[in-house]
Enzyme design. Structure first.
Site, PDB file in Angstrom:
ATOM      1  N   HIS A 266       0.845  -1.194   0.000  1.00  0.00           N
ATOM      2  CA  HIS A 266       0.000   0.000   0.000  1.00  0.00           C
ATOM      3  C   HIS A 266       0.876   1.238   0.000  1.00  0.00           C
ATOM      4  CE1 HIS A 266      -3.239   2.754   0.962  1.00  0.00           C
ATOM      5  NE2 HIS A 266      -4.017   1.806   0.497  1.00  0.00           N
ATOM      6  N   ASP A 317      -8.085  -5.351  -0.560  1.00  0.00           N
ATOM      7  CA  ASP A 317      -8.520  -6.227  -1.645  1.00  0.00           C
ATOM      8  C   ASP A 317      -8.201  -7.697  -1.408  1.00  0.00           C
ATOM      9  OD1 ASP A 317      -9.592  -4.247  -3.433  1.00  0.00           O
ATOM     10  OD2 ASP A 317      -7.549  -3.513  -3.589  1.00  0.00           O
TER      11      ASP A 317
HETATM   12  N1  COA Z   1       3.884  -7.872  -4.467  1.00  0.00           N
HETATM   13  C1  COA Z   1       5.222  -7.917  -4.520  1.00  0.00           C
HETATM   14  N2  COA Z   1       6.002  -6.849  -4.311  1.00  0.00           N
HETATM   15  C2  COA Z   1       5.391  -5.684  -4.031  1.00  0.00           C
HETATM   16  C3  COA Z   1       4.005  -5.568  -3.956  1.00  0.00           C
HETATM   17  C4  COA Z   1       3.248  -6.732  -4.174  1.00  0.00           C
HETATM   18  N3  COA Z   1       1.926  -6.681  -4.117  1.00  0.00           N
HETATM   19  N4  COA Z   1       3.689  -4.303  -3.649  1.00  0.00           N
HETATM   20  C5  COA Z   1       4.825  -3.635  -3.567  1.00  0.00           C
HETATM   21  N5  COA Z   1       5.869  -4.474  -3.802  1.00  0.00           N
HETATM   22  C6  COA Z   1       7.283  -4.129  -3.785  1.00  0.00           C
HETATM   23  C7  COA Z   1       7.676  -3.530  -5.132  1.00  0.00           C
HETATM   24  O1  COA Z   1       8.085  -4.502  -6.046  1.00  0.00           O
HETATM   25  C8  COA Z   1       8.772  -2.595  -4.725  1.00  0.00           C
HETATM   26  O2  COA Z   1       9.923  -3.368  -4.475  1.00  0.00           O
HETATM   27  P1  COA Z   1      11.362  -2.833  -4.926  1.00  0.00           P
HETATM   28  O3  COA Z   1      11.557  -1.553  -4.149  1.00  0.00           O
HETATM   29  O4  COA Z   1      12.256  -3.940  -4.558  1.00  0.00           O
HETATM   30  O5  COA Z   1      11.245  -2.584  -6.404  1.00  0.00           O
HETATM   31  C9  COA Z   1       8.309  -2.065  -3.362  1.00  0.00           C
HETATM   32  O6  COA Z   1       7.485  -3.092  -2.825  1.00  0.00           O
HETATM   33  C10 COA Z   1       7.516  -0.770  -3.455  1.00  0.00           C
HETATM   34  O7  COA Z   1       6.435  -0.986  -4.375  1.00  0.00           O
HETATM   35  P2  COA Z   1       5.792   0.130  -5.291  1.00  0.00           P
HETATM   36  O8  COA Z   1       5.013  -0.532  -6.368  1.00  0.00           O
HETATM   37  O9  COA Z   1       6.831   1.114  -5.719  1.00  0.00           O
HETATM   38  O10 COA Z   1       4.857   0.817  -4.233  1.00  0.00           O
HETATM   39  P3  COA Z   1       3.710   1.836  -4.565  1.00  0.00           P
HETATM   40  O11 COA Z   1       3.478   2.628  -3.348  1.00  0.00           O
HETATM   41  O12 COA Z   1       4.002   2.569  -5.815  1.00  0.00           O
HETATM   42  O13 COA Z   1       2.477   0.886  -4.907  1.00  0.00           O
HETATM   43  C11 COA Z   1       0.676  -0.552  -4.724  1.00  0.00           C
HETATM   44  C12 COA Z   1       1.463   0.555  -4.040  1.00  0.00           C
HETATM   45  C13 COA Z   1      -0.589  -0.806  -3.934  1.00  0.00           C
HETATM   46  C14 COA Z   1       0.293  -0.097  -6.146  1.00  0.00           C
HETATM   47  C15 COA Z   1       1.540  -1.835  -4.801  1.00  0.00           C
HETATM   48  O14 COA Z   1       1.818  -2.286  -3.496  1.00  0.00           O
HETATM   49  C16 COA Z   1       0.893  -2.916  -5.626  1.00  0.00           C
HETATM   50  O15 COA Z   1       1.033  -2.923  -6.850  1.00  0.00           O
HETATM   51  N6  COA Z   1       0.168  -3.854  -4.979  1.00  0.00           N
HETATM   52  C17 COA Z   1      -0.539  -4.907  -5.709  1.00  0.00           C
HETATM   53  C18 COA Z   1      -1.846  -4.373  -6.272  1.00  0.00           C
HETATM   54  C19 COA Z   1      -2.840  -4.107  -5.175  1.00  0.00           C
HETATM   55  O16 COA Z   1      -3.088  -4.917  -4.314  1.00  0.00           O
HETATM   56  N7  COA Z   1      -3.494  -2.947  -5.277  1.00  0.00           N
HETATM   57  C20 COA Z   1      -4.555  -2.572  -4.352  1.00  0.00           C
HETATM   58  C21 COA Z   1      -4.104  -1.474  -3.461  1.00  0.00           C
HETATM   59  S1  COA Z   1      -5.317  -1.148  -2.203  1.00  0.00           S
END
Ligand code: COA
Length: 381
Positions: A266, A317
């Site tokens: 998140h 979710d």
């Molecule tokens: N699975 C695996 N790794 C994850 C992850 C997940 N669901 N969510 C974050 N990470 C990792 C990323 O790969 C990244 O790792 P790195 O620094 O080694 O590259 C790190 O955690 C930060 O992730 P990032 O995508 O940059 O964080 P964000 O703040 O931009 O994104 C979300 C937040 C929610 C978009 C992201 O956690 C995600 O894509 N989650 C899955 C989709 C989801 O459940 N969305 C609903 C949100 S309520």
């Protein structure tokens, strides 16, 4: 090359940690894992409140009195019907269309028949908010019935918001305990500060465009798998895993392929999302009640590996997916259900944006070239 003028602006990718406006609707304490609507903790609202009461709270900033609650509840019931022209569109829409695309189109169509569509007064916007909350469940349920070759079920004036949706979907009155579980799910999804879809709604509203345009912007943003679309992806993953014994190898393979696990991570929470805590309990309860704890067991294993490997917690979710599935809701309706609830928060934010408006217009950090020499098309290589 001419010197580039440097602006003294801060760049944060994805606007992370940027405060974009003030708001008195919702507060997330990402460190302590607290979620507050208008001053009330989500755990208290989930325990004691109803969706109708939560909608009133989000719009008005205070909990309703008994008569105010009765009034908003009856107004929501009275506004559930959708126009025949919309039924015709839903009937003729491709059965394979994603229900989120149907919802986006359905909301656009509602605007065409709303007498207040272009009236931007506060009173007209409140009337539109009410209509949107009341009618969105009818749109989703009617499309689902048409695509299954069934006739839509007319809304029931004797059921509250949550129960009426389950009734319009299946054609039979839900059990009281399922109705309450769904009501709690709606409360939990009603608002979440400046999440992507709410922000999209506010960006559109801030141009002083109309409420329906702002809501269709929000629906588009919610559909994505990084936002509301994640619940659908979670259930697909649980089904693909199939058995608890396969959970660990699946998650490890996904992580080593650098793919994200839906339902985890998140932008704001650095600890467990308090909504996930409540939904985990419900998912557990439903598994026990149905005599099949497979989805819960798979989920728990995924959760353990994600904590160990990535220090990531489940978000809203993750457990909502198996809750909806165990309530018998089709997987591609999970995200429309999110919208069915979040419309309350979207409209509260749109009203707040109009009340204290300033155009939302950030900058980009330009990384392209400058001062290229224009060549006529015949001279280009
Ligand atoms: N699975 C695996 N790794 C994850 C992850 C997940 N669901 N969510 C974050 N990470 C990792 C990323 O790969 C990244 O790792 P790195 O620094 O080694 O590259 C790190 O955690 C930060 O992730 P990032 O995508 O940059 O964080 P964000 O703040 O931009 O994104 C979300 C937040 C929610 C978009 C992201 O956690 C995600 O894509 N989650 C899955 C989709 C989801 O459940 N969305 C609903 C949100 S309520």
């Amino acid at each position: 090359m001419a010197e580039r003028e440097t602006l003294t602006a801060t760049f944060k990718e994805g606007l992370e940690d940027i405060v974009a406006a003030t708001s008195s609707i919702c507060f997330i304490d990402g460190v302590q894992g607290r979620l507050i609507y208008r001053g009330y903790d989500i755990r208290d609202l989930a325990r004691y409140s109803t969706f109708e009461e939560t909608v009133y709270l989000l719009w008005n900033g205070v909990l309703p009195t008994r008569s105010q609650l009765d009034e908003i509840s009856s107004q929501l019931i009275e506004n559930r019907a959708i126009p025949d022209s919309l039924y015709a569109i839903l009937r003729s829409a491709p059965k394979s269309a994603h229900p989120m695309s149907i919802l986006r189109s359905g909301v656009s169509q509602l605007a065409l028949t709303d007498p207040d569509a272009e009236d931007s007064s506060f009173e007209a916007n409140k009337r539109k908010s009410l209509r949107l909350v009341a009618k969105i469940p009818t749109i989703i349920a009617a499309f689902h019935r048409y695509r299954k070759g069934l006739t839509p079920v007319a809304p029931s004036a004797s059921l509250r918001h949550a129960g009426n949706f389950l009734y319009m979907l299946s054609g039979s009155r839900p059990e009281k305990r399922d109705e309450r579980i769904f009501d709690v799910c709606l409360i939990l999804h009603a608002d979440h500060e400046f999440n992507a879809s709410t922000f999209a709604a506010r960006v559109t509203a801030a141009t002083l465009s109309d409420m329906y345009s702002a809501v269709t912007s929000a629906i588009g943003a919610l559909k994505g798998p990084l936002h509301g679309g994640a619940n659908e992806q979670v259930m697909k993953m649980l089904l693909a895993i199939g058995e608890p014994s396969r959970a660990e190898s699946h998650v490890r393979a996904e992580l080593s392929a650098k793919r994200k696990i839906p339902g985890f991570g998140h932008r704001v929470y650095k600890t467990e999302d308090p909504r996930a805590t409540i939904l985990r309990e419900i998912a557990h309860e439903l598994g026990q009640r149905g005599g099949d704890s497979r989805w819960f067991d798979i989920s728990k294993r995924i959760e353990r590996i994600m904590k160990e490997e990535k220090q990531l917690y489940p978000n809203v979710d993750f457990y909502s997916a198996s809750v909806y599935y165990q309530l018998g809701i089709p997987i591609d309706l999970f995200t429309p259900i999110f919208a069915l609830s979040r419309i309350s928060g979207w409209t509260a934010h749109i009203l707040e944006q109009y009340a204290h408006n300033r155009l939302i217009r950030p900058l980009s950090e330009y990384t392209g070239p400058l001062d290229l020499e224009y060549a006529p098309v015949e001279k280009r290589m």
